[in-house]
Design a protein around this motif. Structure first.
Motif, PDB file in Angstrom:
ATOM      1  N   VAL A 129      99.738  22.814  48.524  1.00  0.00           N
ATOM      2  CA  VAL A 129     100.663  21.674  48.522  1.00  0.00           C
ATOM      3  C   VAL A 129     102.073  22.104  48.920  1.00  0.00           C
ATOM      4  O   VAL A 129     103.030  21.380  48.696  1.00  0.00           O
ATOM      5  N   GLY A 130     102.207  23.289  49.520  1.00  0.00           N
ATOM      6  CA  GLY A 130     103.525  23.741  49.969  1.00  0.00           C
ATOM      7  C   GLY A 130     103.858  25.164  49.550  1.00  0.00           C
ATOM      8  O   GLY A 130     105.003  25.607  49.690  1.00  0.00           O
ATOM      9  N   HIS A 131     102.854  25.891  49.043  1.00  0.00           N
ATOM     10  CA  HIS A 131     103.068  27.303  48.698  1.00  0.00           C
ATOM     11  C   HIS A 131     102.116  28.218  49.473  1.00  0.00           C
ATOM     12  O   HIS A 131     102.182  29.429  49.345  1.00  0.00           O
ATOM     13  N   GLY A 132     101.235  27.642  50.254  1.00  0.00           N
ATOM     14  CA  GLY A 132     100.505  28.396  51.265  1.00  0.00           C
ATOM     15  C   GLY A 132      99.146  28.939  50.875  1.00  0.00           C
ATOM     16  O   GLY A 132      98.936  29.445  49.774  1.00  0.00           O
ATOM     17  N   GLY A 157     101.920  25.539  53.859  1.00  0.00           N
ATOM     18  CA  GLY A 157     102.719  26.705  53.500  1.00  0.00           C
ATOM     19  C   GLY A 157     104.132  26.390  53.031  1.00  0.00           C
ATOM     20  O   GLY A 157     104.561  25.233  52.969  1.00  0.00           O
ATOM     21  N   ALA A 158     104.849  27.464  52.709  1.00  0.00           N
ATOM     22  CA  ALA A 158     106.223  27.332  52.208  1.00  0.00           C
ATOM     23  C   ALA A 158     107.187  27.128  53.374  1.00  0.00           C
ATOM     24  O   ALA A 158     106.954  27.615  54.481  1.00  0.00           O
ATOM     25  N   GLY A 159     108.268  26.418  53.087  1.00  0.00           N
ATOM     26  CA  GLY A 159     109.281  26.162  54.107  1.00  0.00           C
ATOM     27  C   GLY A 159     109.637  24.691  54.187  1.00  0.00           C
ATOM     28  O   GLY A 159     110.615  24.304  54.815  1.00  0.00           O
ATOM     29  N   GLY A 160     108.841  23.853  53.526  1.00  0.00           N
ATOM     30  CA  GLY A 160     109.139  22.419  53.474  1.00  0.00           C
ATOM     31  C   GLY A 160     109.222  21.991  52.025  1.00  0.00           C
ATOM     32  O   GLY A 160     109.949  22.594  51.229  1.00  0.00           O
ATOM     33  N   THR A 161     108.459  20.970  51.668  1.00  0.00           N
ATOM     34  CA  THR A 161     108.458  20.509  50.281  1.00  0.00           C
ATOM     35  C   THR A 161     107.976  21.629  49.369  1.00  0.00           C
ATOM     36  O   THR A 161     106.939  22.240  49.612  1.00  0.00           O
ATOM     37  N   PRO A 186     105.071  31.627  53.988  1.00  0.00           N
ATOM     38  CA  PRO A 186     105.649  30.722  54.984  1.00  0.00           C
ATOM     39  C   PRO A 186     104.567  30.177  55.920  1.00  0.00           C
ATOM     40  O   PRO A 186     103.608  30.894  56.261  1.00  0.00           O
ATOM     41  N   THR A 187     104.732  28.932  56.312  1.00  0.00           N
ATOM     42  CA  THR A 187     103.696  28.260  57.107  1.00  0.00           C
ATOM     43  C   THR A 187     103.307  29.066  58.348  1.00  0.00           C
ATOM     44  O   THR A 187     102.112  29.218  58.644  1.00  0.00           O
ATOM     45  N   ALA A 188     104.286  29.609  59.072  1.00  0.00           N
ATOM     46  CA  ALA A 188     103.966  30.355  60.301  1.00  0.00           C
ATOM     47  C   ALA A 188     103.067  31.558  59.984  1.00  0.00           C
ATOM     48  O   ALA A 188     102.068  31.803  60.665  1.00  0.00           O
ATOM     49  N   GLN A 189     103.430  32.295  58.915  1.00  0.00           N
ATOM     50  CA  GLN A 189     102.636  33.461  58.528  1.00  0.00           C
ATOM     51  C   GLN A 189     101.233  33.043  58.094  1.00  0.00           C
ATOM     52  O   GLN A 189     100.236  33.691  58.430  1.00  0.00           O
ATOM     53  N   LYS A 217     105.228  24.955  67.968  1.00  0.00           N
ATOM     54  CA  LYS A 217     105.155  26.357  67.525  1.00  0.00           C
ATOM     55  C   LYS A 217     103.907  26.586  66.672  1.00  0.00           C
ATOM     56  O   LYS A 217     103.203  27.591  66.838  1.00  0.00           O
ATOM     57  N   ALA A 218     103.637  25.644  65.755  1.00  0.00           N
ATOM     58  CA  ALA A 218     102.471  25.806  64.865  1.00  0.00           C
ATOM     59  C   ALA A 218     101.175  25.807  65.678  1.00  0.00           C
ATOM     60  O   ALA A 218     100.259  26.598  65.412  1.00  0.00           O
ATOM     61  N   LEU A 219     101.110  24.941  66.680  1.00  0.00           N
ATOM     62  CA  LEU A 219      99.905  24.866  67.513  1.00  0.00           C
ATOM     63  C   LEU A 219      99.771  26.129  68.358  1.00  0.00           C
ATOM     64  O   LEU A 219      98.669  26.668  68.521  1.00  0.00           O
ATOM     65  N   ALA A 220     100.892  26.615  68.876  1.00  0.00           N
ATOM     66  CA  ALA A 220     100.844  27.847  69.687  1.00  0.00           C
ATOM     67  C   ALA A 220     100.435  29.045  68.832  1.00  0.00           C
ATOM     68  O   ALA A 220      99.792  29.978  69.323  1.00  0.00           O
ATOM     69  N   LEU A 221     100.777  29.015  67.549  1.00  0.00           N
ATOM     70  CA  LEU A 221     100.414  30.121  66.655  1.00  0.00           C
ATOM     71  C   LEU A 221      98.946  30.075  66.231  1.00  0.00           C
ATOM     72  O   LEU A 221      98.451  31.024  65.631  1.00  0.00           O
TER      73      LEU A 221
END
Ligand SMILES: Cc1cc2nc3c(=O)[nH]c(=O)nc-3n(C[C@H](O)[C@H](O)[C@H](O)COP(=O)(O)O)c2cc1C
Length: 278
Positions: A129-132, A157-161, A186-189, A217-221
């Protein structure tokens, strides 16, 4: 995001109408309240969106802590009733630990998920729910039987809510444990970790996706889909048109990113070179 009260019904219907207009998916908030026999009947109407969104990919939602063998028939009934296509199961141990009277017993929950997912008759998406959800969680899922017991993962992941932040403010009126507010992968990681471990699983990126460029960026990752919660809350309280305006701007920005990356479609974004800067 929601369900169970009058305003939740408005939010769900506005989001659903926007999703129908734009051809995107939608996830309901936790249907835990519908499992509660005392309030369930009244609460169920706030989740009813199929009349305004007959064609959207609709996700029901329940907590991992509530997923027990006894609850399965009730969960299935709640999904049937809203006409869901998929069940999203959220795992939120940090949120529950801070919430007053939180449901902190997660013992055996992965084994339960493994045993019960196949009994539902619905595909299951596992999310935070936002901690990944990251490499360690996926490794635990894979240790259960060599394959993930779920059809899809949303890293959330983390970085938003941050529900750790929200619950501290709700419960104490202050950030009593500031470090815990920012805890998470973090969401990217998380996207990189899960995609590395599970190369073909349908992967959703949520947690801090705010712009079309974040989506690109998320889709490219390695994500297949992005999801957005908090930024849509205000527009969804206002009207379906406000939610459509917000989302259309987001989609237009994503389109421009595709153009800038010479990617003909979303799938082609996967092949775009991603450069990390410190
Ligand atoms: C108001 C609100 C309510 C939410 N309720 C739920 C919920 O009931 N079940 C769930 O799985 N996630 C819930 N979430 C978490 C989101 O699904 C998402 O994973 C998280 O908020 C990160 O996305 P964001 O940064 O875009 O908000 C909620 C988020 C918000 C903002």
């Amino acid at each position: 995001m929601t369900g169970g009260a009058d305003l939740s019904g408005t939010i769900n219907r506005n989001l659903a109408a926007a999703a129908q207009r734009l051809g995107i998916g939608m996830m309901l908030g936790s249907q835990r309240v519908v499992l509660d026999t005392a309030r369930g009947e009244e609460a169920a109407t706030s989740f009813a969106v199929r009349d305004v969104a007959p064609d959207v990919l609709l996700f029901g939602n329940i907590g991992l802590a509530q997923m027990t063998k006894d609850a399965v028939p009730h969960i299935v009934r709640a999904l049937d009733r809203v006409g869901a296509d998929v069940l999203a199961v959220h795992t939120n141990p940090l949120q529950e630990a801070i919430q007053r009277n939180g449901d902190t017993d997660f013992s055996g929950s992965l084994h339960r998920l493994h045993d019960l997912a196949g009994m539902l008759g619905y595909p299951v998406l596992l999310k935070e729910v936002g901690h990944g959800i990251g490499a360690a969680a996926v490794a635990k899922l894979l240790r259960l039987s060599g394959e993930p017991p779920v059809a899809a993962i949303d890293v959330a992941g983390a970085g938003g809510t941050s529900w750790s932040r929200v619950e501290q403010l709700v419960r104490y009126g202050e950030l009593r444990y500031p470090d815990l507010a920012d805890w998470g992968i973090p969401t990217a990681q998380a996207i990189l970790d899960v995609r590395h471990a599970l190369p073909v699983i349908p992967l959703v990126a949520s947690g801090g996706i705010r712009t079309g460029m974040d989506a690109a960026k998320a889709l490219a990752l390695g994500a297949d889909v992005v999801a957005i919660a908090r930024p849509l809350l205000g527009p969804a309280i206002e009207s379906a048109d406000a939610a459509i305006d917000w989302l259309q701007r987001f989609i237009d920005e994503l389109r421009i990113c595709l153009h800038g990356c010479a990617a003909a479609d979303l799938r082609a974004l996967r092949n775009v070179e991603v450069v990390s800067t410190p």
